[in-house]
Motif scaffolding. Structure first.
Motif, PDB file in Angstrom:
ATOM      1  N   THR A  84     141.235  21.639 -18.123  1.00  0.00           N
ATOM      2  CA  THR A  84     140.056  22.077 -18.878  1.00  0.00           C
ATOM      3  C   THR A  84     140.363  22.266 -20.367  1.00  0.00           C
ATOM      4  O   THR A  84     139.449  22.456 -21.153  1.00  0.00           O
ATOM      5  N   VAL A  85     141.633  22.209 -20.749  1.00  0.00           N
ATOM      6  CA  VAL A  85     142.028  22.408 -22.147  1.00  0.00           C
ATOM      7  C   VAL A  85     142.091  21.057 -22.859  1.00  0.00           C
ATOM      8  O   VAL A  85     142.808  20.154 -22.446  1.00  0.00           O
ATOM      9  N   LEU A  86     141.313  20.940 -23.948  1.00  0.00           N
ATOM     10  CA  LEU A  86     141.357  19.728 -24.757  1.00  0.00           C
ATOM     11  C   LEU A  86     142.509  19.791 -25.765  1.00  0.00           C
ATOM     12  O   LEU A  86     143.255  18.836 -25.935  1.00  0.00           O
ATOM     13  N   ARG A  87     142.629  20.905 -26.475  1.00  0.00           N
ATOM     14  CA  ARG A  87     143.682  21.106 -27.467  1.00  0.00           C
ATOM     15  C   ARG A  87     144.027  22.591 -27.519  1.00  0.00           C
ATOM     16  O   ARG A  87     143.204  23.455 -27.195  1.00  0.00           O
ATOM     17  N   PHE A  88     145.239  22.874 -27.990  1.00  0.00           N
ATOM     18  CA  PHE A  88     145.637  24.259 -28.205  1.00  0.00           C
ATOM     19  C   PHE A  88     146.654  24.312 -29.329  1.00  0.00           C
ATOM     20  O   PHE A  88     147.293  23.311 -29.655  1.00  0.00           O
ATOM     21  N   MET A  89     146.776  25.500 -29.928  1.00  0.00           N
ATOM     22  CA  MET A  89     147.771  25.702 -30.971  1.00  0.00           C
ATOM     23  C   MET A  89     148.178  27.174 -30.963  1.00  0.00           C
ATOM     24  O   MET A  89     147.332  28.057 -31.053  1.00  0.00           O
ATOM     25  N   ALA A  90     149.480  27.412 -30.834  1.00  0.00           N
ATOM     26  CA  ALA A  90     150.013  28.768 -30.910  1.00  0.00           C
ATOM     27  C   ALA A  90     150.740  28.902 -32.243  1.00  0.00           C
ATOM     28  O   ALA A  90     151.554  28.054 -32.602  1.00  0.00           O
ATOM     29  N   THR A  91     150.425  29.949 -32.973  1.00  0.00           N
ATOM     30  CA  THR A  91     150.987  30.170 -34.295  1.00  0.00           C
ATOM     31  C   THR A  91     151.652  31.540 -34.351  1.00  0.00           C
ATOM     32  O   THR A  91     151.071  32.534 -33.910  1.00  0.00           O
ATOM     33  N   LYS A  92     152.866  31.589 -34.885  1.00  0.00           N
ATOM     34  CA  LYS A  92     153.536  32.867 -35.087  1.00  0.00           C
ATOM     35  C   LYS A  92     152.977  33.494 -36.362  1.00  0.00           C
ATOM     36  O   LYS A  92     152.883  32.839 -37.396  1.00  0.00           O
ATOM     37  N   LEU A  93     152.600  34.766 -36.273  1.00  0.00           N
ATOM     38  CA  LEU A  93     151.998  35.458 -37.405  1.00  0.00           C
ATOM     39  C   LEU A  93     153.049  36.307 -38.120  1.00  0.00           C
ATOM     40  O   LEU A  93     153.825  37.008 -37.481  1.00  0.00           O
ATOM     41  N   ASP A  94     153.044  36.246 -39.443  1.00  0.00           N
ATOM     42  CA  ASP A  94     153.921  37.130 -40.210  1.00  0.00           C
ATOM     43  C   ASP A  94     153.212  38.476 -40.406  1.00  0.00           C
ATOM     44  O   ASP A  94     152.075  38.663 -40.001  1.00  0.00           O
ATOM     45  N   LYS A  95     153.899  39.414 -41.052  1.00  0.00           N
ATOM     46  CA  LYS A  95     153.326  40.757 -41.193  1.00  0.00           C
ATOM     47  C   LYS A  95     152.040  40.752 -42.008  1.00  0.00           C
ATOM     48  O   LYS A  95     151.153  41.577 -41.787  1.00  0.00           O
ATOM     49  N   TYR A  96     151.896  39.823 -42.947  1.00  0.00           N
ATOM     50  CA  TYR A  96     150.686  39.767 -43.766  1.00  0.00           C
ATOM     51  C   TYR A  96     149.494  39.263 -42.955  1.00  0.00           C
ATOM     52  O   TYR A  96     148.378  39.751 -43.116  1.00  0.00           O
ATOM     53  N   ALA A  97     149.728  38.304 -42.083  1.00  0.00           N
ATOM     54  CA  ALA A  97     148.655  37.792 -41.236  1.00  0.00           C
ATOM     55  C   ALA A  97     148.206  38.843 -40.232  1.00  0.00           C
ATOM     56  O   ALA A  97     147.013  38.994 -39.961  1.00  0.00           O
ATOM     57  N   VAL A  98     149.151  39.599 -39.694  1.00  0.00           N
ATOM     58  CA  VAL A  98     148.816  40.674 -38.753  1.00  0.00           C
ATOM     59  C   VAL A  98     147.976  41.729 -39.455  1.00  0.00           C
ATOM     60  O   VAL A  98     146.958  42.191 -38.931  1.00  0.00           O
ATOM     61  N   GLU A  99     148.380  42.089 -40.667  1.00  0.00           N
ATOM     62  CA  GLU A  99     147.648  43.078 -41.458  1.00  0.00           C
ATOM     63  C   GLU A  99     146.245  42.578 -41.797  1.00  0.00           C
ATOM     64  O   GLU A  99     145.261  43.315 -41.701  1.00  0.00           O
ATOM     65  N   TYR A 100     146.140  41.310 -42.185  1.00  0.00           N
ATOM     66  CA  TYR A 100     144.848  40.711 -42.515  1.00  0.00           C
ATOM     67  C   TYR A 100     143.918  40.725 -41.304  1.00  0.00           C
ATOM     68  O   TYR A 100     142.746  41.103 -41.412  1.00  0.00           O
ATOM     69  N   ASN A 101     144.429  40.323 -40.140  1.00  0.00           N
ATOM     70  CA  ASN A 101     143.605  40.298 -38.923  1.00  0.00           C
ATOM     71  C   ASN A 101     143.132  41.695 -38.544  1.00  0.00           C
ATOM     72  O   ASN A 101     141.988  41.881 -38.131  1.00  0.00           O
ATOM     73  N   ALA A 102     144.000  42.691 -38.684  1.00  0.00           N
ATOM     74  CA  ALA A 102     143.627  44.073 -38.368  1.00  0.00           C
ATOM     75  C   ALA A 102     142.526  44.560 -39.302  1.00  0.00           C
ATOM     76  O   ALA A 102     141.557  45.189 -38.866  1.00  0.00           O
ATOM     77  N   LYS A 103     142.655  44.254 -40.600  1.00  0.00           N
ATOM     78  CA  LYS A 103     141.619  44.654 -41.557  1.00  0.00           C
ATOM     79  C   LYS A 103     140.297  43.950 -41.254  1.00  0.00           C
ATOM     80  O   LYS A 103     139.230  44.557 -41.330  1.00  0.00           O
ATOM     81  N   LYS A 104     140.376  42.694 -40.930  1.00  0.00           N
ATOM     82  CA  LYS A 104     139.173  41.916 -40.649  1.00  0.00           C
ATOM     83  C   LYS A 104     138.429  42.477 -39.427  1.00  0.00           C
ATOM     84  O   LYS A 104     137.202  42.580 -39.431  1.00  0.00           O
TER      85      LYS A 104
END
Length: 117
Positions: A84-104
């Motif tokens: 059922t999966v057409l495409r996927f992508m796993a990305t490692k997040l740095d501390k800035y991306a984690v902080e950005y996602n939490a704020k968002k």
């Protein structure tokens, strides 16, 4: 434990129940292998930039999680087995991306919003 973000594009022919079951399956897989689900975001049906397997739309889902570094290989094997999966992508997040996602998620301005549309 590292922070990761997984984006999956499921085939658009899934029913709403199958779409939710697939989301639950991968979230449970993360938890069962020593990870922690931080946030799930089902985007729903979106158009694809190019057709994949003769499909022009897909059901998008984004998962943010913490997991051991060897977990992503297990996850990749599980996803590749899933028809059922057409495409996927796993990305490692740095501390800035984690902080950005939490704020968002909390609604705090991140500085990237458009002003005056």
């Amino acid at each position: 434990m590292n922070n990761y973000e997984l984006m999956v594009i499921f085939t658009p022919v899934l029913s709403e129940e199958d779409y939710k079951a697939a989301q639950k399956k991968y979230a449970s897989f993360v938890k069962d292998n020593g990870g922690e689900v931080l946030h799930e975001n089902p985007w729903g049906l979106k158009s694809l930039a190019y057709s994949i397997q003769k499909k022009t739309t897909g059901l998008y889902w984004v998962l943010e999680y913490n997991a051991p570094s060897d977990f992503n290989e297990k996850l990749k094997i599980q996803i590749l087995r899933d028809e059922t999966v057409l495409r996927f992508m796993a990305t490692k997040l740095d501390k800035y991306a984690v902080e950005y996602n939490a704020k968002k998620r909390s609604g705090v301005p991140t500085g990237t919003e458009k002003v005056g549309a």
